[in-house]
Design an enzyme around this catalytic site. Sequence first.
Site, PDB file in Angstrom:
ATOM      1  CG  ASP A 220      56.935 -16.687 -30.889  1.00  0.00           C
ATOM      2  OD1 ASP A 220      56.860 -15.438 -30.774  1.00  0.00           O
ATOM      3  OD2 ASP A 220      56.539 -17.686 -29.976  1.00  0.00           O
TER       4      ASP A 220
ATOM      5  CG  ASP B  13      48.790 -14.421 -31.151  1.00  0.00           C
ATOM      6  OD1 ASP B  13      49.591 -13.610 -30.719  1.00  0.00           O
ATOM      7  OD2 ASP B  13      48.478 -15.438 -30.363  1.00  0.00           O
TER       8      ASP B  13
ATOM      9  CD  GLU C 178      53.284 -13.414 -26.531  1.00  0.00           C
ATOM     10  OE1 GLU C 178      52.741 -13.337 -25.561  1.00  0.00           O
ATOM     11  OE2 GLU C 178      53.240 -14.503 -27.329  1.00  0.00           O
TER      12      GLU C 178
END
Length: 448
Positions: free
Chosen positions: A85, A115, A149
């Site tokens: 995510d 990320d 997350e």
Amino acid sequence: MEFKVEDYVEEGLILLAKLISFKTVLHQYDPKAEAPFGEENKQALKFILETASHEGFTTYNDRNYAGHIEFGKGKETLGILAHLDVVPVEGQTWDTAPFHLTIRDNQLFGRGVMDDKGPLVAAYLAMRMLKDQEFQPNKKIRLIMGCDEESGSRCLSHYFQNQPLPEFGFSPDAEFPLIYGEKAHMQYNFEGALDSSEIIKEFHCGNRYNVVPALASMKLTKDLTNEYLAYLKAHGYEGKVEKDLYIAYGKASHAMVPEKGLNASFILFDFLNEVSPSTLSKFFVKYLTFDPFGKKIGYDLFDEEMKELTSNVGIVSIQDGKIVIGMDCRVPRPDHQEKMEEKIGVAAKDANLTVNILSFGGFHYVDPNSFLVKTLMQVYKDVTNDDKAQPITIGGGTYAKFIKNCVAYGPLFPEREDVCHIANEYMRLEDFKSAIEIYAKAIYELTK
């Protein structure tokens, strides 16, 4: 054991491009749905699991909450924890399409490239490299991938109800050389009713607690257009007025480093307090604006090892007479909670607001002299020739906290710009290659 990274780079970029194309931003969580974190997260997880299965890995899907890719045998498991995510791109100005992998000047651009889709692919390729050479580890190697997350890690909470915890591991979702300590994480709201004397009708800013918002807007009960444009010019801020909407542009950053951003809500409240002060604007200026370390509220706490507390105003919502101010703090020590709540309560009372503590926890610490830390540090030094590197602590919260003996390990190299959660997120191609090599050697050294 040979680590021929170049043989895997082209494949890695194809995988990364596909993963970035999935808009894995959480819009709504539905625990009973087939796709609890949305269809895009489900499809991204399905894609990477099917890819690994075709390459001969064992795979597992935990109801689209999370999944894993595994090879090797043994009583113990090395867990590598990454996530699919990403945070939203709304309110940010990108030079490239955020959900398309753009390669320019040996840099990889796209939401999630740093990320955490890029590091996830790097870790997967590291496993591929070892498996292709018929490496026989003495432990199971398990790449665990979650889909939530950025919004609370409900994915792994669900996953570990059905799967055993690995004995040790690392999460490729932070910085090199290595992070052995993570601050506690506190989220709370100031809440209340809008006073009838306020000139604010509506206020909208931010949609994630863990991001410094770069866009804020408000509607007022009176026309302050000329005053606002003069204020922007005098202070060098960016903004505009569209009909009755007052807009401010700041600079996004990760909530663990709010000092690197410019909170757009601060611009609007600072303006209001300058030209038409009210209870709410006075509250913001007295306790919140332009203060990334909580000095104004009085919880500017510090620990020699874990460093300073950080404080971020992630969300401001004023609508239908209701006020919600969403706060995100990274707290040096767990025992700091009591003092924080005391200071928060004093600030809230000053503006007739209430406090709603949403969560507190996540403090994580691994002995820097442990086998895990020493092994990973040595691998990093061997690959980079950086003999001066030392393990560090951070304010960010990673999946590492799920496993007692687990650390955050890359992908951001020292002296590199931290571009997580902001526009034009990128990773250097050379860093992507280095991460693959580091993760391959780390897995080998920990499981040979």
